[in-house]
Design an enzyme around this catalytic site. Structure first.
Site, PDB file in Angstrom:
ATOM      1  N   VAL A 232      -0.760   7.477  -7.364  1.00 17.27           N
ATOM      2  CA  VAL A 232      -0.699   8.772  -7.342  1.00 17.27           C
ATOM      3  C   VAL A 232      -2.118   9.561  -7.030  1.00 17.27           C
ATOM      4  O   VAL A 232      -2.547  10.563  -7.336  1.00 17.27           O
ATOM      5  CB  VAL A 232      -0.265   9.559  -8.766  1.00 17.27           C
ATOM      6  CG1 VAL A 232       1.453   9.222  -8.688  1.00 17.27           C
ATOM      7  CG2 VAL A 232      -1.012   8.895  -9.772  1.00 17.27           C
ATOM      8  N   ALA A 233      -3.023   8.524  -6.425  1.00 17.00           N
ATOM      9  CA  ALA A 233      -4.217   8.794  -6.009  1.00 17.00           C
ATOM     10  C   ALA A 233      -4.375   9.133  -4.602  1.00 17.00           C
ATOM     11  O   ALA A 233      -4.137  10.352  -4.363  1.00 17.00           O
ATOM     12  CB  ALA A 233      -5.131   7.532  -6.409  1.00 17.00           C
ATOM     13  N   ASP A 258       3.211   7.689  -3.980  1.00 16.41           N
ATOM     14  CA  ASP A 258       3.303   9.286  -3.630  1.00 16.41           C
ATOM     15  C   ASP A 258       2.162   9.577  -2.395  1.00 16.41           C
ATOM     16  O   ASP A 258       2.471  10.813  -1.918  1.00 16.41           O
ATOM     17  CB  ASP A 258       3.060  10.048  -4.624  1.00 16.41           C
ATOM     18  CG  ASP A 258       3.351  11.674  -4.621  1.00 16.41           C
ATOM     19  OD1 ASP A 258       4.512  11.912  -4.099  1.00 16.41           O
ATOM     20  OD2 ASP A 258       2.413  12.490  -4.877  1.00 16.41           O
ATOM     21  N   GLU A 263      -0.330  10.400   6.713  1.00 15.34           N
ATOM     22  CA  GLU A 263       0.775  11.151   6.228  1.00 15.34           C
ATOM     23  C   GLU A 263       1.236  12.232   7.235  1.00 15.34           C
ATOM     24  O   GLU A 263       0.153  12.835   7.918  1.00 15.34           O
ATOM     25  CB  GLU A 263       0.435  12.084   4.912  1.00 15.34           C
ATOM     26  CG  GLU A 263       0.231  10.779   3.661  1.00 15.34           C
ATOM     27  CD  GLU A 263      -0.169  11.716   2.400  1.00 15.34           C
ATOM     28  OE1 GLU A 263      -0.242  12.736   2.228  1.00 15.34           O
ATOM     29  OE2 GLU A 263      -0.521  10.792   1.458  1.00 15.34           O
ATOM     30  N   HIS A 282       4.022  12.866  -1.261  1.00 13.78           N
ATOM     31  CA  HIS A 282       2.826  13.669  -1.691  1.00 13.78           C
ATOM     32  C   HIS A 282       3.092  14.671  -2.320  1.00 13.78           C
ATOM     33  O   HIS A 282       2.716  15.901  -2.165  1.00 13.78           O
ATOM     34  CB  HIS A 282       1.914  13.649  -0.702  1.00 13.78           C
ATOM     35  CG  HIS A 282       0.581  13.975  -1.211  1.00 13.78           C
ATOM     36  ND1 HIS A 282      -0.813  13.641  -0.212  1.00 13.78           N
ATOM     37  CD2 HIS A 282      -0.167  14.417  -2.417  1.00 13.78           C
ATOM     38  CE1 HIS A 282      -1.889  13.822  -0.835  1.00 13.78           C
ATOM     39  NE2 HIS A 282      -1.380  14.236  -2.159  1.00 13.78           N
TER      40      HIS A 282
END
Length: 318
Positions: A232-233, A258, A263, A282
């Site tokens: 989740v970083a 995530d 992206e 994300h």
């Protein structure tokens, strides 16, 4: 104190998010001192006249146009997309939104852990195929949770894990104060020990030159074949190709992701189809409570800067 700093919300902040910010700023900043730009032209027209900009990112051209700029309030926790040295040279204060995402990200992380521990990843895939095939679930109690980056998000993740009876180990740049929920705290450079000992590894570090590529093939090989990785970083904290290979070869048990190197995640990425991977777009930090959390952050920083008290500004990066 001045009559009030003038703030710009530039065009690249979405209309819905702008409405949230205007609500958050109401009663904090005089309405006549808040400028909303709907187009790139309007952003450049207003840039020179403002002392503060509230935004997610700021391109070089708009930064150059903002000749009186004193403060940028970044609406995200990550600031890896800013030229920090350029801001230092111009003595522009940069503050981020660290902390406002801690609760939703921690809750989603707990969901990831339960999905793997209780077999819900497998159950969801079986449901999609219309297959009834019974299996056994496990328990998080007694398992070891490793948190790489015990900041505001990592601390809340640790608290939720500890509440379920997990042993929590973690890393932190400053180890002088150990959060109560963390059983053992290691220096940031000692993260290999956390990888080696954990059943679940949660990455919660900011993206910096030190953390870029933090987990590659060598680090993944330190993890047990029973270990699940949660990121989740930022995507660039992990070598995605090495992670994909580790998941395909089952050298680690699985991953909940995530964030990704690019992206949106490419449609042809093998991560979509691996049975031991959970992919989310994300969105772990999303919450309807952002406006009220931004409000307090904006209030503190606006009042401190307006009074010339830079030491009182919170979440200061530069």
């Amino acid at each position: 104190m001045s009559d009030g700093l003038r703030l710009l919300i530039p065009h690249h902040v979405s209309p819905d998010r702008t409405d949230d910010l205007l609500s958050a700023l109401e009663g904090v900043v005089p309405a006549e001192h808040v400028v909303v730009a709907d187009t790139p032209t309007e952003s450049f027209e207003h840039a020179e006249a403002v002392e503060g900009i509230v935004t997610y990112d700021l391109d070089d051209d708009l930064l150059a146009a903002a000749t009186n700029l004193r403060w940028i309030q970044c609406l995200s926790a990550g600031v890896d997309h800013y030229d920090l040295e350029a801001l230092r040279e111009r003595e522009i204060v940069l503050t981020n939104s660290s902390g406002i995402h801690a609760e939703p990200i921690a809750e989603q992380t707990l969901c990831y852990l339960l999905m793997f521990e209780r077999g819900l990843v497998q159950a969801t895939r079986q449901q999609g195929r219309g297959v009834w095939e019974r299996f056994e679930g496990g328990e998080l109690r007694g398992k070891t949770l490793g948190v790489v980056g015990v900041g505001s998000i990592g601390t809340r993740v640790a608290e939720l894990g500890a509440a379920l009876g997990m042993t929590v180990v973690g890393t932190k740049r400053d180890t002088s104060e150990r959060p109560a929920a963390v059983d053992e705290l290691f220096a940031a450079d000692d993260y290999h020990e956390v990888l080696r000992r954990s059943d679940y590894v949660v990455l919660a570090v900011p993206l910096t030159e030190e953390t870029r590529g933090l987990l590659g093939g060598e680090e993944l090989r330190l993890m047990s074949s029973d270990t699940v990785l949660v990121n989740v970083a930022r995507g660039d904290v992990v070598d995605e190709a090495a992670l994909t290979a580790a998941l395909q070869n089952r050298s680690i048990r699985g991953a909940a992701l995530d964030v990704f190197e690019t992206e949106p995640l490419s449609a042809d990425s093998p991560l979509w189809d691996l049975s031991n991977v959970v992919v989310t777009p994300h969105m772990a930090g999303s919450t309807p409570k952002k406006p009220e959390r931004w409000r307090e952050l904006l209030r503190q920083n606006y009042e401190a800067l307006d009074a010339g008290d830079l030491e009182a500004m919170v979440n200061r990066v530069v």
